[in-house]
Motif scaffolding. Structure first.
Motif, mmCIF file in Angstrom:
data_model
loop_
_atom_site.group_PDB
_atom_site.id
_atom_site.type_symbol
_atom_site.label_atom_id
_atom_site.label_comp_id
_atom_site.label_asym_id
_atom_site.label_seq_id
_atom_site.Cartn_x
_atom_site.Cartn_y
_atom_site.Cartn_z
ATOM 1 N N GLN A 1 0.851 -1.190 0.000
ATOM 2 C CA GLN A 1 0.000 0.000 0.000
ATOM 3 C C GLN A 1 0.882 1.233 0.000
ATOM 4 O OE1 GLN A 1 -2.963 0.204 3.079
ATOM 5 N NE2 GLN A 1 -3.405 2.323 2.679
ATOM 6 N N VAL A 2 0.478 2.218 -0.783
ATOM 7 C CA VAL A 2 1.137 3.518 -0.747
ATOM 8 C C VAL A 2 0.131 4.500 -0.158
ATOM 9 C CG1 VAL A 2 2.713 3.038 -2.653
ATOM 10 C CG2 VAL A 2 0.510 4.067 -3.146
ATOM 11 N N PRO A 3 0.557 5.379 0.754
ATOM 12 C CA PRO A 3 -0.388 6.252 1.440
ATOM 13 C C PRO A 3 -1.008 7.340 0.564
ATOM 14 C CG PRO A 3 1.849 6.690 2.167
ATOM 15 C CD PRO A 3 1.913 5.515 1.257
ATOM 16 N N ASN A 4 -0.277 7.837 -0.414
ATOM 17 C CA ASN A 4 -0.797 8.881 -1.296
ATOM 18 C C ASN A 4 -0.396 8.525 -2.720
ATOM 19 O OD1 ASN A 4 -0.899 11.270 -2.957
ATOM 20 N ND2 ASN A 4 -1.135 12.479 -1.099
ATOM 21 N N ALA A 5 -1.379 8.091 -3.514
ATOM 22 C CA ALA A 5 -1.095 7.599 -4.863
ATOM 23 C C ALA A 5 -0.495 8.669 -5.761
ATOM 24 C CB ALA A 5 -2.369 7.035 -5.489
ATOM 25 N N GLN A 6 -0.940 9.915 -5.619
ATOM 26 C CA GLN A 6 -0.416 10.973 -6.485
ATOM 27 C C GLN A 6 1.049 11.271 -6.196
ATOM 28 O OE1 GLN A 6 -3.324 14.150 -5.922
ATOM 29 N NE2 GLN A 6 -4.112 13.743 -7.964
ATOM 30 N N VAL A 7 1.434 11.178 -4.930
ATOM 31 C CA VAL A 7 2.820 11.453 -4.551
ATOM 32 C C VAL A 7 3.703 10.240 -4.823
ATOM 33 C CG1 VAL A 7 4.348 11.963 -2.603
ATOM 34 C CG2 VAL A 7 2.173 13.178 -2.834
ATOM 35 N N ALA A 8 3.256 9.061 -4.413
ATOM 36 C CA ALA A 8 4.076 7.860 -4.528
ATOM 37 C C ALA A 8 4.192 7.341 -5.959
ATOM 38 C CB ALA A 8 3.514 6.755 -3.631
ATOM 39 N N LEU A 9 3.166 7.603 -6.773
ATOM 40 C CA LEU A 9 3.140 7.097 -8.156
ATOM 41 C C LEU A 9 2.837 8.248 -9.124
ATOM 42 C CD1 LEU A 9 0.962 3.970 -7.321
ATOM 43 C CD2 LEU A 9 3.440 4.009 -7.651
ATOM 44 N N PRO A 10 3.692 9.271 -9.159
ATOM 45 C CA PRO A 10 3.386 10.472 -9.955
ATOM 46 C C PRO A 10 3.315 10.224 -11.461
ATOM 47 C CG PRO A 10 5.657 10.544 -9.227
ATOM 48 C CD PRO A 10 5.004 9.359 -8.545
ATOM 49 N N ASP A 11 4.008 9.219 -11.957
ATOM 50 C CA ASP A 11 4.022 8.968 -13.395
ATOM 51 C C ASP A 11 3.054 7.861 -13.822
ATOM 52 O OD1 ASP A 11 6.019 10.902 -13.726
ATOM 53 O OD2 ASP A 11 7.580 9.438 -13.259
ATOM 54 N N ARG B 1 -12.518 8.547 -6.779
ATOM 55 C CA ARG B 1 -13.018 9.750 -6.102
ATOM 56 C C ARG B 1 -11.942 10.434 -5.268
ATOM 57 N NH1 ARG B 1 -18.995 8.802 -3.643
ATOM 58 N NH2 ARG B 1 -20.071 9.464 -5.532
ATOM 59 N N PHE B 2 -10.918 9.678 -4.865
ATOM 60 C CA PHE B 2 -9.874 10.210 -3.999
ATOM 61 C C PHE B 2 -8.497 9.867 -4.564
ATOM 62 C CE2 PHE B 2 -13.549 9.121 -1.354
ATOM 63 C CZ PHE B 2 -13.880 10.380 -0.887
ATOM 64 N N PRO B 3 -8.123 10.518 -5.686
ATOM 65 C CA PRO B 3 -6.841 10.180 -6.306
ATOM 66 C C PRO B 3 -5.639 10.473 -5.413
ATOM 67 C CG PRO B 3 -7.828 12.094 -7.359
ATOM 68 C CD PRO B 3 -8.850 11.548 -6.409
ATOM 69 N N GLU B 4 -5.815 11.348 -4.434
ATOM 70 C CA GLU B 4 -4.727 11.654 -3.516
ATOM 71 C C GLU B 4 -4.683 10.669 -2.348
ATOM 72 O OE1 GLU B 4 -8.380 13.292 -1.931
ATOM 73 O OE2 GLU B 4 -7.507 13.432 -3.907
ATOM 74 N N GLY B 5 -5.628 9.761 -2.306
ATOM 75 C CA GLY B 5 -5.694 8.766 -1.241
ATOM 76 C C GLY B 5 -4.764 7.600 -1.494
ATOM 77 N N PRO B 6 -4.907 6.568 -0.687
ATOM 78 C CA PRO B 6 -4.015 5.416 -0.808
ATOM 79 C C PRO B 6 -4.279 4.596 -2.062
ATOM 80 C CG PRO B 6 -5.698 4.973 0.820
ATOM 81 C CD PRO B 6 -5.865 6.401 0.400
ATOM 82 N N ALA B 7 -3.285 3.834 -2.438
ATOM 83 C CA ALA B 7 -3.414 2.874 -3.535
ATOM 84 C C ALA B 7 -2.866 1.542 -3.047
ATOM 85 C CB ALA B 7 -2.643 3.331 -4.766
ATOM 86 N N LEU B 8 -3.486 0.472 -3.504
ATOM 87 C CA LEU B 8 -2.984 -0.868 -3.238
ATOM 88 C C LEU B 8 -2.203 -1.304 -4.463
ATOM 89 C CD1 LEU B 8 -6.198 -2.462 -1.729
ATOM 90 C CD2 LEU B 8 -4.234 -1.511 -0.503
ATOM 91 N N VAL B 9 -1.062 -1.915 -4.252
ATOM 92 C CA VAL B 9 -0.225 -2.375 -5.352
ATOM 93 C C VAL B 9 -0.154 -3.904 -5.288
ATOM 94 C CG1 VAL B 9 2.018 -2.250 -6.477
ATOM 95 C CG2 VAL B 9 1.104 -0.239 -5.290
ATOM 96 N N PHE B 10 -0.664 -4.536 -6.336
ATOM 97 C CA PHE B 10 -0.702 -5.987 -6.428
ATOM 98 C C PHE B 10 0.380 -6.466 -7.388
ATOM 99 C CE2 PHE B 10 -4.946 -4.624 -5.303
ATOM 100 C CZ PHE B 10 -5.320 -5.522 -4.321
ATOM 101 N N SER B 11 0.983 -7.595 -7.071
ATOM 102 C CA SER B 11 1.944 -8.185 -7.994
ATOM 103 C C SER B 11 1.187 -8.685 -9.222
ATOM 104 C CB SER B 11 2.693 -9.341 -7.327
ATOM 105 O OG SER B 11 1.815 -10.437 -7.108
ATOM 106 N N VAL B 12 1.906 -8.938 -10.295
ATOM 107 C CA VAL B 12 1.270 -9.459 -11.513
ATOM 108 C C VAL B 12 0.563 -10.790 -11.230
ATOM 109 C CG1 VAL B 12 1.699 -10.307 -13.850
ATOM 110 C CG2 VAL B 12 2.751 -8.166 -13.078
ATOM 111 N N PRO B 13 1.195 -11.743 -10.509
ATOM 112 C CA PRO B 13 0.477 -12.993 -10.228
ATOM 113 C C PRO B 13 -0.782 -12.781 -9.376
ATOM 114 C CG PRO B 13 2.826 -13.308 -9.892
ATOM 115 C CD PRO B 13 2.604 -11.841 -10.094
ATOM 116 N N GLU B 14 -0.732 -11.863 -8.417
ATOM 117 C CA GLU B 14 -1.919 -11.579 -7.605
ATOM 118 C C GLU B 14 -3.049 -11.033 -8.463
ATOM 119 O OE1 GLU B 14 -0.118 -10.411 -3.238
ATOM 120 O OE2 GLU B 14 -0.056 -8.897 -4.808
ATOM 121 N N MET B 15 -2.744 -10.072 -9.324
ATOM 122 C CA MET B 15 -3.773 -9.472 -10.169
ATOM 123 C C MET B 15 -4.302 -10.496 -11.165
ATOM 124 S SD MET B 15 -5.751 -6.931 -10.799
ATOM 125 C CE MET B 15 -5.079 -5.624 -9.802
ATOM 126 N N ALA B 16 -3.442 -11.310 -11.733
ATOM 127 C CA ALA B 16 -3.878 -12.332 -12.680
ATOM 128 C C ALA B 16 -4.822 -13.327 -12.001
ATOM 129 C CB ALA B 16 -2.673 -13.055 -13.275
#
Length: 95
Positions: free
Chosen positions: A13-23, A55-70
């Protein structure tokens, strides 16, 4: 999802998706309605796929591995979560 069975990196988990994943190139399903009750997905190189609340792009994001998402997507396509829908929702999906 079968996270416990996957040997890959566990979901993070990243606490702020816009900051942690800007690109990150976020996208919503083409079936998303105008109510704004959507999740957005973005590929994260060397990590997998990030998921956040649109609705909350500045909120947290969950990051799943490729096998988890698949595994999750295979479960969805296979109907593993259909029991979470009401009978009317299941009927609407069939049409």
């Amino acid at each position: 999802m079968h996270v416990q069975m996957i040997e890959a990196v566990a979901m993070g988990q990243v606490p702020n998706a816009q900051v942690a994943l800007p690109d990150a190139a976020w996208r919503k399903s083409v079936r998303s309605g105008k109510q704004g009750n959507c999740v957005e997905l973005a590929p994260v190189p060397a990590e997998g796929v990030a998921v956040r609340n649109s609705r909350f792009p500045e909120g947290p994001a969950l990051v799943f591995s490729v096998p988890e998402m698949a595994s999750f997507l295979a479960d969805i396509k296979g109907g593993a979560y259909d029991d979470l829908l009401g009978p009317d929702d299941v009927a609407d999906r069939a049409s």
